[in-house]
Design an enzyme around this catalytic site. Sequence first.
Site, PDB file in Angstrom:
ATOM      1  CD  GLN A 618       8.602  10.366   1.615  1.00  0.00           C
ATOM      2  OE1 GLN A 618       7.515  10.390   1.684  1.00  0.00           O
ATOM      3  NE2 GLN A 618       9.304   9.333   1.237  1.00  0.00           N
ATOM      4  CG  HIS A 621       4.723   9.392  -1.761  1.00  0.00           C
ATOM      5  ND1 HIS A 621       4.082   8.405  -1.840  1.00  0.00           N
ATOM      6  CD2 HIS A 621       5.750   9.368  -0.790  1.00  0.00           C
ATOM      7  CE1 HIS A 621       4.539   7.421  -1.158  1.00  0.00           C
ATOM      8  NE2 HIS A 621       5.736   7.817  -0.539  1.00  0.00           N
ATOM      9  CD  GLU A 687       4.058  11.311   6.207  1.00  0.00           C
ATOM     10  OE1 GLU A 687       4.422  12.006   5.172  1.00  0.00           O
ATOM     11  OE2 GLU A 687       3.526  10.114   6.250  1.00  0.00           O
ATOM     12  CG  HIS A 688       8.670  10.588   6.781  1.00  0.00           C
ATOM     13  ND1 HIS A 688       7.835  10.957   5.552  1.00  0.00           N
ATOM     14  CD2 HIS A 688       8.271   9.534   6.863  1.00  0.00           C
ATOM     15  CE1 HIS A 688       7.001  10.156   5.252  1.00  0.00           C
ATOM     16  NE2 HIS A 688       7.312   9.169   6.153  1.00  0.00           N
ATOM     17  CG  ASP A 721       8.222   5.195   2.919  1.00  0.00           C
ATOM     18  OD1 ASP A 721       7.770   5.738   4.141  1.00  0.00           O
ATOM     19  OD2 ASP A 721       8.337   5.913   1.986  1.00  0.00           O
ATOM     20  CG  HIS A 780     -22.873  11.098  41.917  1.00  0.00           C
ATOM     21  ND1 HIS A 780     -24.389  11.450  41.201  1.00  0.00           N
ATOM     22  CD2 HIS A 780     -21.811  10.734  40.770  1.00  0.00           C
ATOM     23  CE1 HIS A 780     -24.085  11.373  40.085  1.00  0.00           C
ATOM     24  NE2 HIS A 780     -22.718  11.266  39.624  1.00  0.00           N
TER      25      HIS A 780
HETATM   26  N1  LIG Z   1       0.456   9.920   5.231  1.00  0.00           N
HETATM   27  C1  LIG Z   1       0.649   8.708   5.054  1.00  0.00           C
HETATM   28  O1  LIG Z   1       0.747   7.802   5.884  1.00  0.00           O
HETATM   29  C2  LIG Z   1       0.473   8.029   3.568  1.00  0.00           C
HETATM   30  C3  LIG Z   1       0.884   6.549   3.291  1.00  0.00           C
HETATM   31  C4  LIG Z   1       0.714   6.080   2.091  1.00  0.00           C
HETATM   32  C5  LIG Z   1      -0.016   7.006   1.016  1.00  0.00           C
HETATM   33  N2  LIG Z   1      -0.292   8.282   1.274  1.00  0.00           N
HETATM   34  C6  LIG Z   1      -0.879   9.120   0.447  1.00  0.00           C
HETATM   35  O2  LIG Z   1      -2.225   8.296   0.112  1.00  0.00           O
HETATM   36  C7  LIG Z   1      -2.649   9.124  -1.225  1.00  0.00           C
HETATM   37  C8  LIG Z   1      -3.308   8.107  -2.016  1.00  0.00           C
HETATM   38  O3  LIG Z   1      -4.251   8.536  -2.907  1.00  0.00           O
HETATM   39  P1  LIG Z   1      -4.761   7.714  -4.563  1.00  0.00           P
HETATM   40  O4  LIG Z   1      -5.580   8.589  -5.138  1.00  0.00           O
HETATM   41  O5  LIG Z   1      -3.553   7.225  -5.132  1.00  0.00           O
HETATM   42  O6  LIG Z   1      -5.707   6.286  -3.756  1.00  0.00           O
HETATM   43  P2  LIG Z   1      -6.712   6.316  -2.986  1.00  0.00           P
HETATM   44  O7  LIG Z   1      -6.926   4.648  -3.072  1.00  0.00           O
HETATM   45  O8  LIG Z   1      -6.760   6.930  -1.906  1.00  0.00           O
HETATM   46  O9  LIG Z   1      -7.976   6.672  -3.898  1.00  0.00           O
HETATM   47  C9  LIG Z   1      -8.410   6.110  -4.968  1.00  0.00           C
HETATM   48  C10 LIG Z   1      -9.880   6.226  -5.174  1.00  0.00           C
HETATM   49  O10 LIG Z   1     -10.315   7.763  -4.982  1.00  0.00           O
HETATM   50  C11 LIG Z   1     -11.624   7.754  -5.581  1.00  0.00           C
HETATM   51  N3  LIG Z   1     -11.935   8.643  -6.427  1.00  0.00           N
HETATM   52  C12 LIG Z   1     -11.166   9.143  -7.501  1.00  0.00           C
HETATM   53  N4  LIG Z   1     -11.524  10.091  -8.050  1.00  0.00           N
HETATM   54  C13 LIG Z   1     -12.875  10.743  -7.654  1.00  0.00           C
HETATM   55  C14 LIG Z   1     -13.675  11.318  -7.779  1.00  0.00           C
HETATM   56  N5  LIG Z   1     -13.723  12.355  -8.682  1.00  0.00           N
HETATM   57  N6  LIG Z   1     -14.955  11.521  -7.005  1.00  0.00           N
HETATM   58  C15 LIG Z   1     -15.215  10.594  -6.099  1.00  0.00           C
HETATM   59  N7  LIG Z   1     -14.241   9.637  -5.587  1.00  0.00           N
HETATM   60  C16 LIG Z   1     -12.828   9.646  -6.516  1.00  0.00           C
HETATM   61  C17 LIG Z   1     -11.915   6.315  -6.343  1.00  0.00           C
HETATM   62  O11 LIG Z   1     -12.935   5.677  -5.655  1.00  0.00           O
HETATM   63  C18 LIG Z   1     -10.601   5.735  -6.140  1.00  0.00           C
HETATM   64  O12 LIG Z   1     -10.788   4.133  -5.846  1.00  0.00           O
HETATM   65  C19 LIG Z   1      -1.573   9.688  -1.889  1.00  0.00           C
HETATM   66  O13 LIG Z   1      -1.642  11.192  -1.537  1.00  0.00           O
HETATM   67  C20 LIG Z   1      -0.323   9.362  -0.869  1.00  0.00           C
HETATM   68  O14 LIG Z   1       0.735  10.346  -0.811  1.00  0.00           O
HETATM   69  C21 LIG Z   1      -0.141   8.646   2.553  1.00  0.00           C
HETATM   70  N1  LIG Z   2       6.028   7.609   2.585  1.00  0.00           N
HETATM   71  C1  LIG Z   2       4.715   7.083   2.531  1.00  0.00           C
HETATM   72  C2  LIG Z   2       3.964   7.853   3.815  1.00  0.00           C
HETATM   73  O1  LIG Z   2       4.084   9.068   3.818  1.00  0.00           O
HETATM   74  C3  LIG Z   2       4.462   5.744   2.675  1.00  0.00           C
HETATM   75  C4  LIG Z   2       4.789   5.013   1.245  1.00  0.00           C
HETATM   76  C5  LIG Z   2       4.329   3.816   0.946  1.00  0.00           C
HETATM   77  N2  LIG Z   2       4.965   3.320  -0.116  1.00  0.00           N
HETATM   78  C6  LIG Z   2       5.985   4.289  -0.085  1.00  0.00           C
HETATM   79  N3  LIG Z   2       6.004   5.108   0.804  1.00  0.00           N
HETATM   80 ZN   LIG Z   3       7.049   7.025   0.660  1.00  0.00          ZN
END
Ligand SMILES: NC(=O)c1ccc[n+]([C@@H]2O[C@H](COP(=O)([O-])OP(=O)(O)OC[C@H]3O[C@@H](n4cnc5c(N)ncnc54)[C@H](O)[C@@H]3O)[C@@H](O)[C@H]2O)c1
Ligand SMILES: N[C@H](CO)Cc1c[nH]c[nH+]1
Ligand SMILES: [Zn+2]
Length: 799
Positions: A618, A621, A687-688, A721, A780
């Site tokens: 994790q 990530h 979360e986990h 995951d 009513h």
């Molecule tokens: N909690 C959960 O269940 C879970 C599961 C999977 C992933 N996640 C999390 O999701 C997140 C994914 O984030 P990511 O960034 O890789 O992808 P993302 O797809 O969420 O974001 C990318 C987008 O952000 C926008 N962006 C980037 N910079 C910008 C700016 N300066 N201004 C406006 N918009 C902007 C762009 O449009 C881009 O397409 C990670 O933090 C990951 O840990 C959480």
């Molecule tokens: N652990 C993430 C949710 O917190 C989900 C994910 C996607 N791919 C790998 N991991």
């Molecule tokens: Zn994961």
Amino acid sequence: MVLPILPLIDDLASWNTKKEYASLIGQVLLDGSSLSNDEILQFAKKEEVPLVALSLPSGKFSDDDIIAFLNNGVSSLFVGTQDAKIVDHLVDQLNVPKDRIVVEDNNVFYNQFIVKQKFSQDKIVSIKKLSKDQLTKEVITEVRTDRPDGLFTTLVVDQYERCLGLVYSSKESIAKAIDLGRGVYYSRSRSEIWVKGETSGNGQKLLQISTDCDSDALKFIVEQENIGFCHLETMSCFGEFKHGLVGLESLLKQRLQDAPKESYTRRLFNDSALLDAKIKEEAEELTEAKGKQEISWEAADLFYFALAKLVANNVSLKDVENNLNMKHLKITRRKGDAKPKFVAQAKSEEEESTGPIHLDVVKASDKAGIKRALSRPIQKTSEIMHLVNPIIENVRDKGDCALLEYTEKFDGVKLSTPVLNAPFPEEYFEGLTEEMKDALDLSIENVRKFHAAQLPSGTLEVETQPGVLCSRFPRPIEKVGLYIPGGTAVLPSTALMLGVPAQVAQCKEIVFASPPRKSDGKVSPEVVYVAEKVGASKIVLAGGAQAVAAMAYGTETVPKVDKILGPGNQFVTAAKMYVQNDTQALCSIDMPAGPSEVLVIADEDADVDFVASDLLSQAEHGIDSQVILVGVKLSEKKISEIQDAVHHQAMELPRVDIVRKCIAHSAIVLCDGYEEALEMSNQYAPEHLILQIANANDYVKLVDNAGSVFVGAYTPESCGDYSSGTNHTLPTYGYARQYSGANTATFQKYITAQNITPEGLENIGRAVMCVAKKEGLDGHRNAVKIRMSKLGLIPDDFQ
Ligand SMILES: NC(=O)c1ccc[n+]([C@@H]2O[C@H](COP(=O)([O-])OP(=O)(O)OC[C@H]3O[C@@H](n4cnc5c(N)ncnc54)[C@H](O)[C@@H]3O)[C@@H](O)[C@H]2O)c1
Ligand SMILES: N[C@H](CO)Cc1c[nH]c[nH+]1
Ligand SMILES: [Zn+2]
């Protein structure tokens, strides 16, 4: 800017009495022969005149004096032709740029620093003699018009040079404007002089008057008061100035007046130590940022907190601009080396990035230490809102056109259409291997089995009283928008975790959204494969706030959905929060799903490699992720073995840099017993939750708050995951206290029904009437009374 007249300041007392109108010209010439060094320096530093020239009498000032003047706001030096040697000296010895030296030739001064290149001697007027009338005369002589009504076109701008509107001036209105020092124009509709704000209260302080390059238009620089310039009560005739630094400055000024006590902005204003700490934090993050997006992001944060400091201390952006202008005029600059303490810090940070990866250790009895260790890295949703709001509003108002523009801006991809429709073209599956298909198929089937089992078996029916039948039945949410992150990592697993339950719940339309790849503008074939498998109708090739807005409001090509689900970065989360609160969007969301996190409970017999690998899975990530190990009666030896395993495994990971930053705000918490460890976990609500303890299964009953639990040594979190069947879209940041992770019910809503017979009405009707009467809602009560009367269940005179 062409300047009709140059006041000569040969007497500061006269300047002080006349500066209200003399400063409207925006430039002065300091008389070097009458003023002392101190007077010149004080004037150049303190008086807010855009151009301050200085006449240099020969021999009066030393080289150091001249450099001091130029470094403190003097913009140009006037020298006579007879002093040609001085010009050479200034240029060759003192490095004064040529365009800052004004040379006289036959009563005309030449230079390129001010726009007007020739300036005749008779336009230089001693401040002692300069009157309002003369100033008015000079402006009127300078400006021309070819309009039949003889009026002068006048552009009105504010102190940041933002255009407020276009108006007209007459000779008389110019005279009155100079006389009052206010915005005064000529109203063509009323055919009279128009003192701006006289009736509306939205007046203007006049700061400067100038003409354009060919003198056929005037420019009034003003400080706009109250609501704004336009009669429609907007700041300018072209609308509001909502955005940019100046827009943010006004917003913060407003917040200083009215931010609620408990708001974050109020805290910032009241707590200067917090504000200073945030400025340092953001400055540090900016130094670490890489790439266009991250750097602009961090710079925006730094500007935000710097502006908050300005506003809290009554310093305006204009003051900062003035300061920048003065620095720009300096001819000698500091060498530019950083202070030694920052150089040292930079070195030690470099050492940190190669040193051991080590978790802080804290005992459960250390309450303050635990509080610190278990607090997640700050989320900045409220700060992001002001970046995200214009994106959402633009996509809502301009549809596809804005969506495509943002995709080009943030994802670097120029598309001709933002949507890919099913059936998805063959070329979008290119690169998909059979092994990958099998892996995805297995995962999809397990997730489908587990989520199909969650479907309610039928309608729930309960007869609460004889003749009163209550029921509840589910219906799918018709249209769902599923966000699949694609910024830092492509996540086809998220596509299946959301798509499969949507299909199981029988949602009528499933729309995917994911940022397109920079390389070819497509999304990954794995995501397209899953989209096809779950029957998605479209893939919106967009990410971030713009994708969320497109699905919430709909565009020409993107259908408006009823619910948006899926994790994402802070822009995505902030946009989901926005649309959820906008009744115009009529769109709900799943949950606040932020940076991934895990809490592992391990005892002395746990396998150190397993424990370390779970923490790291994790930690990789993102730098905002957090991983916590809660150890039950761990020996010193075991702790050190775990630290070693974490370090060695992490060093082998391609994302070691991310891991290192995550581990810096993660910890090992030491407990004396299993119950205490579980209590700690419930308090954190991870979360986990991974249980790597003896008889792990027996402890599941003690789990009150967690997104998903992984029981026993052979249940790594990664299986959840991807492939075990449970959902990986889970609540983070402690929201596991009140939210469930995504499940089949997330894609459904429940409808209740009741069916009441006359017998049932007899059983509950009197209660209904009694309570309705108390609430004063006779309508009513009547609905029951009429029926009961017709059934003969109550007497005619029933009250
Ligand atoms: N909690 C959960 O269940 C879970 C599961 C999977 C992933 N996640 C999390 O999701 C997140 C994914 O984030 P990511 O960034 O890789 O992808 P993302 O797809 O969420 O974001 C990318 C987008 O952000 C926008 N962006 C980037 N910079 C910008 C700016 N300066 N201004 C406006 N918009 C902007 C762009 O449009 C881009 O397409 C990670 O933090 C990951 O840990 C959480
Ligand atoms: N652990 C993430 C949710 O917190 C989900 C994910 C996607 N791919 C790998 N991991
Ligand atoms: Zn994961």
